[in-house]
Design an enzyme around this catalytic site. Structure first.
Site, PDB file in Angstrom:
ATOM      1  N   TYR A   1       0.831  -1.215   0.000  1.00  0.00           N
ATOM      2  CA  TYR A   1       0.000   0.000   0.000  1.00  0.00           C
ATOM      3  C   TYR A   1       0.860   1.257   0.000  1.00  0.00           C
ATOM      4  O   TYR A   1       0.570   2.233  -0.688  1.00  0.00           O
ATOM      5  CB  TYR A   1      -0.988  -0.037   1.180  1.00  0.00           C
TER       6      TYR A   1
ATOM      7  N   ASN B   1     -12.327   2.871  -7.392  1.00  0.00           N
ATOM      8  CA  ASN B   1     -10.927   3.217  -7.135  1.00  0.00           C
ATOM      9  C   ASN B   1     -10.739   3.719  -5.713  1.00  0.00           C
ATOM     10  O   ASN B   1     -11.641   4.328  -5.142  1.00  0.00           O
ATOM     11  CB  ASN B   1     -10.460   4.288  -8.129  1.00  0.00           C
ATOM     12  N   VAL B   2      -9.574   3.448  -5.179  1.00  0.00           N
ATOM     13  CA  VAL B   2      -9.264   3.873  -3.799  1.00  0.00           C
ATOM     14  C   VAL B   2      -8.208   4.980  -3.811  1.00  0.00           C
ATOM     15  O   VAL B   2      -7.690   5.361  -2.772  1.00  0.00           O
ATOM     16  CB  VAL B   2      -8.749   2.667  -2.976  1.00  0.00           C
ATOM     17  N   ASP B   3      -7.943   5.548  -5.034  1.00  0.00           N
ATOM     18  CA  ASP B   3      -6.783   6.436  -5.188  1.00  0.00           C
ATOM     19  C   ASP B   3      -7.062   7.909  -4.869  1.00  0.00           C
ATOM     20  O   ASP B   3      -6.151   8.736  -4.963  1.00  0.00           O
ATOM     21  CB  ASP B   3      -6.205   6.295  -6.617  1.00  0.00           C
TER      22      ASP B   3
ATOM     23  N   HIS C   1     -14.978   1.090  -2.661  1.00  0.00           N
ATOM     24  CA  HIS C   1     -13.952   0.201  -2.091  1.00  0.00           C
ATOM     25  C   HIS C   1     -13.035   0.924  -1.125  1.00  0.00           C
ATOM     26  O   HIS C   1     -11.971   0.414  -0.791  1.00  0.00           O
ATOM     27  CB  HIS C   1     -13.125  -0.423  -3.226  1.00  0.00           C
TER      28      HIS C   1
ATOM     29  N   CYS D   1     -11.014  -1.525  16.939  1.00  0.00           N
ATOM     30  CA  CYS D   1     -12.132  -0.636  17.338  1.00  0.00           C
ATOM     31  C   CYS D   1     -12.706   0.133  16.165  1.00  0.00           C
ATOM     32  O   CYS D   1     -13.588   0.967  16.331  1.00  0.00           O
ATOM     33  CB  CYS D   1     -11.636   0.347  18.408  1.00  0.00           C
TER      34      CYS D   1
ATOM     35  N   CYS E   1      -3.211   1.685  16.586  1.00  0.00           N
ATOM     36  CA  CYS E   1      -4.297   2.565  17.050  1.00  0.00           C
ATOM     37  C   CYS E   1      -4.020   2.965  18.498  1.00  0.00           C
ATOM     38  O   CYS E   1      -3.280   2.289  19.210  1.00  0.00           O
ATOM     39  CB  CYS E   1      -5.603   1.775  16.948  1.00  0.00           C
TER      40      CYS E   1
ATOM     41  N   GLY F   1     -13.802   2.716 -17.757  1.00  0.00           N
ATOM     42  CA  GLY F   1     -12.530   2.167 -17.274  1.00  0.00           C
ATOM     43  C   GLY F   1     -12.645   1.067 -16.255  1.00  0.00           C
ATOM     44  O   GLY F   1     -11.867   0.980 -15.313  1.00  0.00           O
TER      45      GLY F   1
ATOM     46  N   ASN G   1     -14.292   2.205 -22.886  1.00  0.00           N
ATOM     47  CA  ASN G   1     -13.226   1.280 -22.528  1.00  0.00           C
ATOM     48  C   ASN G   1     -12.594   0.780 -23.823  1.00  0.00           C
ATOM     49  O   ASN G   1     -13.321   0.309 -24.702  1.00  0.00           O
ATOM     50  CB  ASN G   1     -13.825   0.104 -21.742  1.00  0.00           C
TER      51      ASN G   1
HETATM   52  C1  BV8 Z   1     -18.008  -9.064  -1.405  1.00  0.00           C
HETATM   53  C2  BV8 Z   1      -9.807  -2.302  -2.839  1.00  0.00           C
HETATM   54  C3  BV8 Z   1     -19.630 -10.095  -0.048  1.00  0.00           C
HETATM   55  C4  BV8 Z   1      -8.550  -2.939  -2.416  1.00  0.00           C
HETATM   56  C5  BV8 Z   1     -10.894  -3.784  -4.446  1.00  0.00           C
HETATM   57  C6  BV8 Z   1     -14.776 -15.957  -4.030  1.00  0.00           C
HETATM   58  C7  BV8 Z   1     -14.428 -15.737  -2.702  1.00  0.00           C
HETATM   59  C8  BV8 Z   1     -14.688 -14.522  -2.064  1.00  0.00           C
HETATM   60  C9  BV8 Z   1     -15.312 -13.503  -2.775  1.00  0.00           C
HETATM   61  C10 BV8 Z   1     -15.632 -13.753  -4.098  1.00  0.00           C
HETATM   62  C11 BV8 Z   1     -15.394 -14.948  -4.730  1.00  0.00           C
HETATM   63  N1  BV8 Z   1     -15.823 -14.848  -6.020  1.00  0.00           N
HETATM   64  C12 BV8 Z   1     -16.345 -13.623  -6.228  1.00  0.00           C
HETATM   65  C13 BV8 Z   1     -16.240 -12.970  -5.061  1.00  0.00           C
HETATM   66  C14 BV8 Z   1     -16.647 -11.651  -4.813  1.00  0.00           C
HETATM   67  C15 BV8 Z   1     -15.392 -10.764  -4.944  1.00  0.00           C
HETATM   68  C16 BV8 Z   1     -15.074 -10.624  -6.419  1.00  0.00           C
HETATM   69  O1  BV8 Z   1     -15.815  -9.959  -7.119  1.00  0.00           O
HETATM   70  N2  BV8 Z   1     -13.975 -11.247  -6.882  1.00  0.00           N
HETATM   71  C17 BV8 Z   1     -13.623 -11.122  -8.276  1.00  0.00           C
HETATM   72  C18 BV8 Z   1     -12.104 -11.080  -8.425  1.00  0.00           C
HETATM   73  C19 BV8 Z   1     -14.250 -12.285  -9.025  1.00  0.00           C
HETATM   74  N3  BV8 Z   1     -15.819  -9.519  -4.396  1.00  0.00           N
HETATM   75  C20 BV8 Z   1     -15.587  -9.279  -3.113  1.00  0.00           C
HETATM   76  O2  BV8 Z   1     -14.961  -9.996  -2.372  1.00  0.00           O
HETATM   77  C21 BV8 Z   1     -16.228  -8.005  -2.609  1.00  0.00           C
HETATM   78  N4  BV8 Z   1     -16.929  -8.269  -1.407  1.00  0.00           N
HETATM   79  O3  BV8 Z   1     -18.394  -9.642  -2.388  1.00  0.00           O
HETATM   80  O4  BV8 Z   1     -18.599  -9.168  -0.165  1.00  0.00           O
HETATM   81  C22 BV8 Z   1     -18.940 -11.398   0.222  1.00  0.00           C
HETATM   82  C23 BV8 Z   1     -18.324 -11.574   1.438  1.00  0.00           C
HETATM   83  C24 BV8 Z   1     -17.692 -12.792   1.693  1.00  0.00           C
HETATM   84  C25 BV8 Z   1     -17.676 -13.821   0.710  1.00  0.00           C
HETATM   85  C26 BV8 Z   1     -18.289 -13.595  -0.544  1.00  0.00           C
HETATM   86  C27 BV8 Z   1     -18.914 -12.382  -0.799  1.00  0.00           C
HETATM   87  C28 BV8 Z   1     -15.165  -6.965  -2.342  1.00  0.00           C
HETATM   88  C29 BV8 Z   1     -14.557  -6.510  -3.635  1.00  0.00           C
HETATM   89  C30 BV8 Z   1     -13.665  -5.291  -3.375  1.00  0.00           C
HETATM   90  C31 BV8 Z   1     -12.236  -5.666  -3.634  1.00  0.00           C
HETATM   91  N5  BV8 Z   1     -11.391  -4.490  -3.468  1.00  0.00           N
HETATM   92  N6  BV8 Z   1     -10.128  -2.714  -4.224  1.00  0.00           N
HETATM   93  C32 BV8 Z   1      -7.379  -2.320  -3.110  1.00  0.00           C
HETATM   94  O5  BV8 Z   1      -7.552  -1.537  -4.058  1.00  0.00           O
HETATM   95  O6  BV8 Z   1      -6.262  -2.639  -2.663  1.00  0.00           O
HETATM   96  S1  BV8 Z   1     -11.311  -4.190  -6.008  1.00  0.00           S
HETATM   97  C33 BV8 Z   1     -10.162  -3.657  -7.146  1.00  0.00           C
HETATM   98  O7  BV8 Z   1     -10.679  -4.096  -8.397  1.00  0.00           O
HETATM   99  C34 BV8 Z   1     -10.019  -2.147  -7.313  1.00  0.00           C
HETATM  100  O8  BV8 Z   1     -10.855  -1.389  -6.489  1.00  0.00           O
HETATM  101  C35 BV8 Z   1     -10.427  -1.953  -8.778  1.00  0.00           C
HETATM  102  O9  BV8 Z   1     -10.974  -0.723  -9.039  1.00  0.00           O
HETATM  103  C36 BV8 Z   1     -11.458  -3.005  -8.839  1.00  0.00           C
HETATM  104  C37 BV8 Z   1     -12.129  -3.379 -10.067  1.00  0.00           C
HETATM  105  O10 BV8 Z   1     -11.206  -3.526 -11.095  1.00  0.00           O
HETATM  106  P1  BV8 Z   1     -11.285  -2.435 -12.268  1.00  0.00           P
HETATM  107  O11 BV8 Z   1     -11.465  -1.105 -11.654  1.00  0.00           O
HETATM  108  O12 BV8 Z   1     -12.309  -2.852 -13.254  1.00  0.00           O
HETATM  109  O13 BV8 Z   1      -9.837  -2.500 -12.835  1.00  0.00           O
HETATM  110  P2  BV8 Z   1      -9.267  -3.548 -13.886  1.00  0.00           P
HETATM  111  O14 BV8 Z   1      -7.781  -3.414 -13.868  1.00  0.00           O
HETATM  112  O15 BV8 Z   1      -9.908  -4.878 -13.672  1.00  0.00           O
HETATM  113  O16 BV8 Z   1      -9.813  -3.017 -15.288  1.00  0.00           O
HETATM  114  C38 BV8 Z   1      -9.377  -1.779 -15.787  1.00  0.00           C
HETATM  115  C39 BV8 Z   1     -10.196  -1.535 -17.026  1.00  0.00           C
HETATM  116  O17 BV8 Z   1      -9.855  -0.238 -17.534  1.00  0.00           O
HETATM  117  C40 BV8 Z   1      -9.912  -2.531 -18.130  1.00  0.00           C
HETATM  118  O18 BV8 Z   1     -11.139  -3.005 -18.658  1.00  0.00           O
HETATM  119  C41 BV8 Z   1      -9.177  -1.705 -19.195  1.00  0.00           C
HETATM  120  O19 BV8 Z   1      -9.495  -2.106 -20.507  1.00  0.00           O
HETATM  121  C42 BV8 Z   1      -9.725  -0.341 -18.932  1.00  0.00           C
HETATM  122  N7  BV8 Z   1      -8.848   0.757 -19.350  1.00  0.00           N
HETATM  123  C43 BV8 Z   1      -7.485   0.785 -19.385  1.00  0.00           C
HETATM  124  N8  BV8 Z   1      -7.080   1.995 -19.821  1.00  0.00           N
HETATM  125  C44 BV8 Z   1      -8.206   2.726 -20.064  1.00  0.00           C
HETATM  126  C45 BV8 Z   1      -9.333   1.947 -19.759  1.00  0.00           C
HETATM  127  N9  BV8 Z   1     -10.594   2.388 -19.905  1.00  0.00           N
HETATM  128  C46 BV8 Z   1     -10.767   3.646 -20.360  1.00  0.00           C
HETATM  129  N10 BV8 Z   1      -9.743   4.463 -20.661  1.00  0.00           N
HETATM  130  C47 BV8 Z   1      -8.463   4.044 -20.527  1.00  0.00           C
HETATM  131  N11 BV8 Z   1      -7.444   4.852 -20.837  1.00  0.00           N
HETATM  132 ZN    ZN Z   2      -8.434   0.907  17.913  1.00  0.00          ZN
END
Ligand code: BV8
Ligand code: ZN
Length: 254
Positions: free
Chosen positions: A67, A102-104, A119, A130, A145, A184, A210
């Site tokens: 991070y 995004n978290v940025d 996110h 806490c 903390c 994106g 995209n």
């Molecule tokens: C949840 C914060 C309920 C952290 C992020 C199996 C086990 C456990 C969970 C799951 C599972 N299967 C599915 C799940 C659910 C899981 C999930 O979806 N997994 C995916 C991988 C299949 N989701 C979760 O766990 C969520 N919680 O479901 O809770 C639950 C609880 C318990 C058990 C089950 C369910 C939590 C998800 C949040 C994860 N945290 N970020 C950190 O950042 O460190 S997600 C992370 O991915 C970022 O936030 C990012 O933004 C996000 C999504 O990705 P994208 O933004 O789409 O980025 P990516 O690189 O993929 O794509 C970029 C795109 O931009 C591309 O298409 C590219 O073509 C395009 N691009 C490039 N250049 C350009 C452009 N577009 C336009 N212009 C350009 N110039």
């Molecule tokens: Zn604390």
């Protein structure tokens, strides 16, 4: 930009309620690595391996190091033309909500305020015990903390649930919007990836910007396969021209 950009610009002059959903691609032209692009790797790790509670429990130092590395890149990055155009859309369109994965923190730096950070935010931390929130910068490899608990980045990790208020706000707006710009995002991560489909289901006109096809492409009404930092400023200036022309025509009728 073909007629599709013009069509989008025209619609923006009459939209009632506009939802914008962004992902890592909107920050690509600010030099921030996307999650699933080739540059999405860090050392030999994938984001999905490090952005989890298990990884943090196993090796908090490594996760903090990742991070800190990302914070360093983001701090040196600037909002790009896409972030700025989206902040302008919020000014021109009364009923507006930006939902970002995004978290940025760059949308905020670009001026966006009607914003849901689904996110979390990499420049905030919270206590594992806490839940107290802290703003960066924090000192030490393993910040603590006041209660003695361990601090972690205030972001939603894979397997963690999203903030229910944020989810309600984003999903509620998606149900009511009449237009959604999806910019994106690869549409892989749930539940964020459901939002455009929910908007479409409840009658919204969905536009995807995209360069590469995604899980949404087949369902979007308009797909603009160009970099968003190029096409969004063009759409914004067309929208402003169309609005001015409409105002002039109205003035001539009055
Ligand atoms: C949840 C914060 C309920 C952290 C992020 C199996 C086990 C456990 C969970 C799951 C599972 N299967 C599915 C799940 C659910 C899981 C999930 O979806 N997994 C995916 C991988 C299949 N989701 C979760 O766990 C969520 N919680 O479901 O809770 C639950 C609880 C318990 C058990 C089950 C369910 C939590 C998800 C949040 C994860 N945290 N970020 C950190 O950042 O460190 S997600 C992370 O991915 C970022 O936030 C990012 O933004 C996000 C999504 O990705 P994208 O933004 O789409 O980025 P990516 O690189 O993929 O794509 C970029 C795109 O931009 C591309 O298409 C590219 O073509 C395009 N691009 C490039 N250049 C350009 C452009 N577009 C336009 N212009 C350009 N110039
Ligand atoms: Zn604390």
């Amino acid at each position: 930009m073909a007629i599709t950009g013009e069509t989008v610009a025209r619609r923006l002059t009459t939209v009632r309620k506009l939802l914008v959903l962004t992902g890592a691609g909107v920050s690509k032209e600010s030099g921030i690595p996307t999650f699933r692009g080739e540059e999405g790797l860090w050392r030999q790790y994938r984001a999905e391996e490090l952005a989890t509670p298990q990884a943090f429990a196993r090796n908090p130092k490594l996760v903090w190091e990742w991070y800190r590395w990302r914070q360093g890149i983001i701090k040196n990055a600037q909002p790009n033309q896409a972030h700025l155009a989206i902040a302008q859309l919020e000014i021109h369109i009364q009923n507006f909500l930006l939902v970002t994965q995004n978290v940025d923190n760059i949308h905020y730096r670009a001026g966006s305020r009607k914003l849901v950070e689904l996110h979390g935010n990499i420049f905030r931390a919270k206590c594992n015990r806490c839940d107290k929130k802290y703003l960066e910068p924090l000192t030490g490899e393993l910040p603590e903390c006041a209660c003695g608990g361990r601090l972690r980045p205030d972001v939603v990790w894979f397997g963690e649930t999203l903030n229910p208020d944020d989810l309600d706000r984003a999903f509620g707006f998606a149900r009511e919007c009449d237009m959604a710009l999806v910019i994106g995002t690869s549409g892989v991560v749930q539940p964020a990836a459901t939002i455009p489909f929910l908007a479409k289901q409840t009658g919204a006109w969905v536009v995807e910007i995209n360069p590469t096809p995604t899980a949404l492409t087949g369902s979007a009404d308009i797909v603009i396969s160009q970099p968003c930092a190029e096409v969004l400023p063009e759409i914004l200036s067309l929208m402003q021209n169309f609005s001015e022309a409409a105002d002039d025509a109205q003035a001539n009728r009055d």
